[in-house]
Design a protein around this motif. Structure first.
Motif, PDB file in Angstrom:
ATOM      1  N   CYS A 170       0.813  -1.208   0.000  1.00  0.00           N
ATOM      2  CA  CYS A 170       0.000   0.000   0.000  1.00  0.00           C
ATOM      3  C   CYS A 170       0.854   1.269   0.000  1.00  0.00           C
ATOM      4  N   PRO A 171       0.509   2.263  -0.842  1.00  0.00           N
ATOM      5  CA  PRO A 171       1.140   3.579  -0.745  1.00  0.00           C
ATOM      6  C   PRO A 171       0.462   4.375   0.368  1.00  0.00           C
ATOM      7  N   VAL A 172       1.105   4.446   1.518  1.00  0.00           N
ATOM      8  CA  VAL A 172       0.473   5.079   2.672  1.00  0.00           C
ATOM      9  C   VAL A 172       0.846   6.549   2.832  1.00  0.00           C
ATOM     10  N   ALA A 173       1.832   7.036   2.065  1.00  0.00           N
ATOM     11  CA  ALA A 173       2.181   8.449   2.121  1.00  0.00           C
ATOM     12  C   ALA A 173       2.743   8.863   0.769  1.00  0.00           C
ATOM     13  N   ILE A 174       2.280  10.002   0.254  1.00  0.00           N
ATOM     14  CA  ILE A 174       2.757  10.525  -1.021  1.00  0.00           C
ATOM     15  C   ILE A 174       3.048  12.003  -0.863  1.00  0.00           C
ATOM     16  N   GLU A 175       4.019  12.497  -1.639  1.00  0.00           N
ATOM     17  CA  GLU A 175       4.396  13.905  -1.536  1.00  0.00           C
ATOM     18  C   GLU A 175       4.977  14.381  -2.855  1.00  0.00           C
ATOM     19  N   SER A 176       4.456  15.506  -3.359  1.00  0.00           N
ATOM     20  CA  SER A 176       4.979  16.096  -4.593  1.00  0.00           C
ATOM     21  C   SER A 176       6.188  16.970  -4.287  1.00  0.00           C
ATOM     22  N   ALA A 177       7.208  16.858  -5.120  1.00  0.00           N
ATOM     23  CA  ALA A 177       8.421  17.660  -4.981  1.00  0.00           C
ATOM     24  C   ALA A 177       8.381  18.825  -5.959  1.00  0.00           C
ATOM     25  N   PRO A 178       9.162  19.896  -5.705  1.00  0.00           N
ATOM     26  CA  PRO A 178       9.164  21.061  -6.596  1.00  0.00           C
ATOM     27  C   PRO A 178       9.560  20.755  -8.034  1.00  0.00           C
ATOM     28  N   ASP A 179      10.313  19.659  -8.250  1.00  0.00           N
ATOM     29  CA  ASP A 179      10.713  19.324  -9.615  1.00  0.00           C
ATOM     30  C   ASP A 179       9.646  18.526 -10.359  1.00  0.00           C
ATOM     31  N   GLY A 180       8.479  18.362  -9.742  1.00  0.00           N
ATOM     32  CA  GLY A 180       7.380  17.666 -10.397  1.00  0.00           C
ATOM     33  C   GLY A 180       7.328  16.186 -10.134  1.00  0.00           C
ATOM     34  N   THR A 181       8.290  15.635  -9.422  1.00  0.00           N
ATOM     35  CA  THR A 181       8.261  14.213  -9.126  1.00  0.00           C
ATOM     36  C   THR A 181       7.369  13.937  -7.914  1.00  0.00           C
ATOM     37  N   LEU A 182       6.905  12.699  -7.830  1.00  0.00           N
ATOM     38  CA  LEU A 182       6.049  12.269  -6.735  1.00  0.00           C
ATOM     39  C   LEU A 182       6.812  11.231  -5.921  1.00  0.00           C
ATOM     40  N   ILE A 183       6.975  11.478  -4.613  1.00  0.00           N
ATOM     41  CA  ILE A 183       7.647  10.553  -3.714  1.00  0.00           C
ATOM     42  C   ILE A 183       6.573   9.698  -3.044  1.00  0.00           C
ATOM     43  N   VAL A 184       6.770   8.393  -3.053  1.00  0.00           N
ATOM     44  CA  VAL A 184       5.760   7.470  -2.557  1.00  0.00           C
ATOM     45  C   VAL A 184       6.370   6.536  -1.528  1.00  0.00           C
ATOM     46  N   ASN A 185       5.719   6.425  -0.368  1.00  0.00           N
ATOM     47  CA  ASN A 185       6.110   5.471   0.654  1.00  0.00           C
ATOM     48  C   ASN A 185       5.174   4.268   0.562  1.00  0.00           C
ATOM     49  N   GLU A 186       5.731   3.123   0.170  1.00  0.00           N
ATOM     50  CA  GLU A 186       4.947   1.902   0.020  1.00  0.00           C
ATOM     51  C   GLU A 186       5.137   1.019   1.249  1.00  0.00           C
ATOM     52  N   GLN A 187       4.047   0.723   1.932  1.00  0.00           N
ATOM     53  CA  GLN A 187       4.091  -0.167   3.081  1.00  0.00           C
ATOM     54  C   GLN A 187       4.010  -1.604   2.580  1.00  0.00           C
ATOM     55  N   THR A 188       4.934  -2.437   3.050  1.00  0.00           N
ATOM     56  CA  THR A 188       5.004  -3.813   2.547  1.00  0.00           C
ATOM     57  C   THR A 188       4.619  -4.857   3.576  1.00  0.00           C
ATOM     58  N   LEU A 189       4.580  -4.478   4.871  1.00  0.00           N
ATOM     59  CA  LEU A 189       4.210  -5.405   5.934  1.00  0.00           C
ATOM     60  C   LEU A 189       3.291  -4.707   6.918  1.00  0.00           C
ATOM     61  N   THR A 190       2.579  -5.487   7.725  1.00  0.00           N
ATOM     62  CA  THR A 190       1.692  -4.894   8.717  1.00  0.00           C
ATOM     63  C   THR A 190       2.400  -4.615  10.034  1.00  0.00           C
ATOM     64  N   ALA A 191       3.640  -5.106  10.196  1.00  0.00           N
ATOM     65  CA  ALA A 191       4.385  -4.840  11.429  1.00  0.00           C
ATOM     66  C   ALA A 191       4.483  -3.340  11.656  1.00  0.00           C
ATOM     67  N   PRO A 192       4.361  -2.889  12.912  1.00  0.00           N
ATOM     68  CA  PRO A 192       4.175  -1.461  13.153  1.00  0.00           C
ATOM     69  C   PRO A 192       5.388  -0.575  12.934  1.00  0.00           C
ATOM     70  N   SER A 193       6.590  -1.118  12.899  1.00  0.00           N
ATOM     71  CA  SER A 193       7.701  -0.182  12.787  1.00  0.00           C
ATOM     72  C   SER A 193       8.850  -0.684  11.936  1.00  0.00           C
ATOM     73  N   GLN A 194       9.184  -1.905  11.998  1.00  0.00           N
ATOM     74  CA  GLN A 194      10.472  -2.375  11.530  1.00  0.00           C
ATOM     75  C   GLN A 194      10.797  -1.966  10.094  1.00  0.00           C
ATOM     76  N   HIS A 195      11.479  -2.796   9.358  1.00  0.00           N
ATOM     77  CA  HIS A 195      11.978  -2.391   8.050  1.00  0.00           C
ATOM     78  C   HIS A 195      11.010  -2.799   6.948  1.00  0.00           C
ATOM     79  N   GLU A 196       9.885  -2.078   6.842  1.00  0.00           N
ATOM     80  CA  GLU A 196       8.906  -2.475   5.843  1.00  0.00           C
ATOM     81  C   GLU A 196       8.586  -1.387   4.823  1.00  0.00           C
ATOM     82  N   ALA A 197       9.373  -0.332   4.762  1.00  0.00           N
ATOM     83  CA  ALA A 197       9.082   0.769   3.849  1.00  0.00           C
ATOM     84  C   ALA A 197       9.876   0.635   2.548  1.00  0.00           C
TER      85      ALA A 197
END
Length: 373
Positions: A170-197
């Motif tokens: 799931c893409p749980v956070a997205i952000e547009s940058a000034p250069d027109g690109t879109l930064i996307v944080n994709e969640q890959t696991l349901t674990a609350p913190s570890q290395h799933e981004a």
């Protein structure tokens, strides 16, 4: 908003129940009020969108959304010309359009709401305002979600990015940058913190089609992130702003306890700051003073807004080199915001040195001096 430069000044910050936009001598704030559930002792109440004057700190008009009480309305985006606000309605995959030019504000004429094929938890406008990216939010284990790209002129979908690998991501956070690109944080696991981004960069072309740029930053490089921002200088000419704004800041999900900076292209970690409270919520950037504000809560697990402590800390930050400096302010808040992925719950007015804080589950927006706390 008063501007100390002849360049057109705009401030846009999105939040679950607060967005703030400013240009030249004008300023507009938007608060999304989810209303009350039908089970409330006071009775159910439909959601509203409240428009306020950030200078006077007074509501100037309200729009009732024709949806059930306490519906899943979350993020807000305001256009550069301050004429329109977009409100994410994640419960039924749609975006409401608010006309900010009328007095009082109204639901915009035309296609409204805009239906999408994928959820709409987090919103982000492209720098030119032509496209609105809608992140689907969390649905790991149930097929995953994706991102919808909407053309703001026609209010139609131009592209869909589907994230489905294994049980669904799931893409749980997205952000547009000034250069027109879109930064996307994709969640890959349901674990609350570890290395799933997993972090991606996309470029949206003139037809509203999104294409991945290079390889993603794979899980394990940073703690799973809750929210992202691209600190930038909107008072500068667009090309110069795009050149200087080279880094992304991410705050970790519950129990991560870390704020991380990343080089934007190609994505790679640069710096990290350990936080007093374990669970990151959202971020804001004061482009006058080069301060990034990070909001955290004391609980190491996800949860709704309500009783509990939260904290807002301000650190010097350079968007050019991506390094954090000393902490310059710390604000204790006696309410905790809900842990809504990707949805900001703070807004900064750097000219007036005000930090607007929402998501307190008390029917309020608190306003702090962003320098003294």
């Amino acid at each position: 908003m008063s501007a100390s430069t002849s360049n057109r000044l705009r401030l846009v910050v999105t939040t679950t129940i607060l967005a703030l936009g400013a240009q030249a001598q004008d300023a507009i704030g938007v608060v999304v009020d989810r209303g009350r559930p039908a089970s409330s002792p006071l009775g159910g109440r439909a959601p509203y969108v409240h428009v306020f004057d950030p200078d006077a700190m007074q509501i100037t008009g309200s729009v009732m959304l024709p949806i059930p009480p306490f519906a899943n309305v979350f993020d807000v985006e305001i256009t550069r010309d301050l004429t329109t606000a977009y409100v994410a309605d994640n419960g039924v995959d749609q975006v409401w359009v608010i006309d900010l030019t009328t007095s009082p504000p109204t639901l915009s004429a035309g296609i409204n709401p805009i239906q999408t094929q994928i959820g709409t938890l987090d919103l982000s406008l492209s720098p030119n305002g032509r496209f609105l990216a809608c992140g689907g939010g969390e649905n790991v284990g149930f097929g995953g979600t994706g991102i919808t790209i909407l053309a703001t002129a026609t209010r139609t979908e131009t592209d869909i990015i589907v994230f489905r690998t294994g049980t669904g991501t799931c893409p749980v956070a997205i952000e547009s940058a000034p250069d027109g690109t879109l930064i996307v944080n994709e969640q890959t696991l349901t674990a609350p913190s570890q290395h799933e981004a997993r972090l991606w960069r996309y470029r949206i072309d003139e037809n509203g089609r999104a294409t991945a740029i290079g390889d993603p930053l794979e899980p394990g490089n940073i703690p799973g992130s809750q929210n992202l921002i691209v600190p930038d200088y909107p008072f500068l000419p667009p090309l110069l702003n795009a050149l200087l704004s080279r880094h992304v800041v991410a705050v970790a999900r519950p129990a991560g306890g870390t704020m991380t900076s990343l080089r934007k292209g190609p994505l790679a970690p640069v710096d990290a700051e350990a936080l007093d409270f374990p669970s990151g919520i959202d971020l804001a950037y004061d482009f006058y003073r080069s301060i990034v504000y990070v909001r955290t809560i004391e609980s190491p697990v996800s949860g709704p807004a309500g009783v509990g402590n939260s904290q807002i800390d301000g650190y010097f930050f350079s968007p050019l080199i991506g390094r954090f400096g000393p902490r310059v302010v710390s604000i204790a808040v006696d309410r905790r915001p809900g842990t809504a992925y990707g949805v900001e719950q703070m807004a900064i007015d750097p000219a007036r040195r005000r930090l607007f804080v929402s998501g307190l589950a008390g029917g309020e927006v608190r306003v702090y001096d962003s320098w003294t706390g």
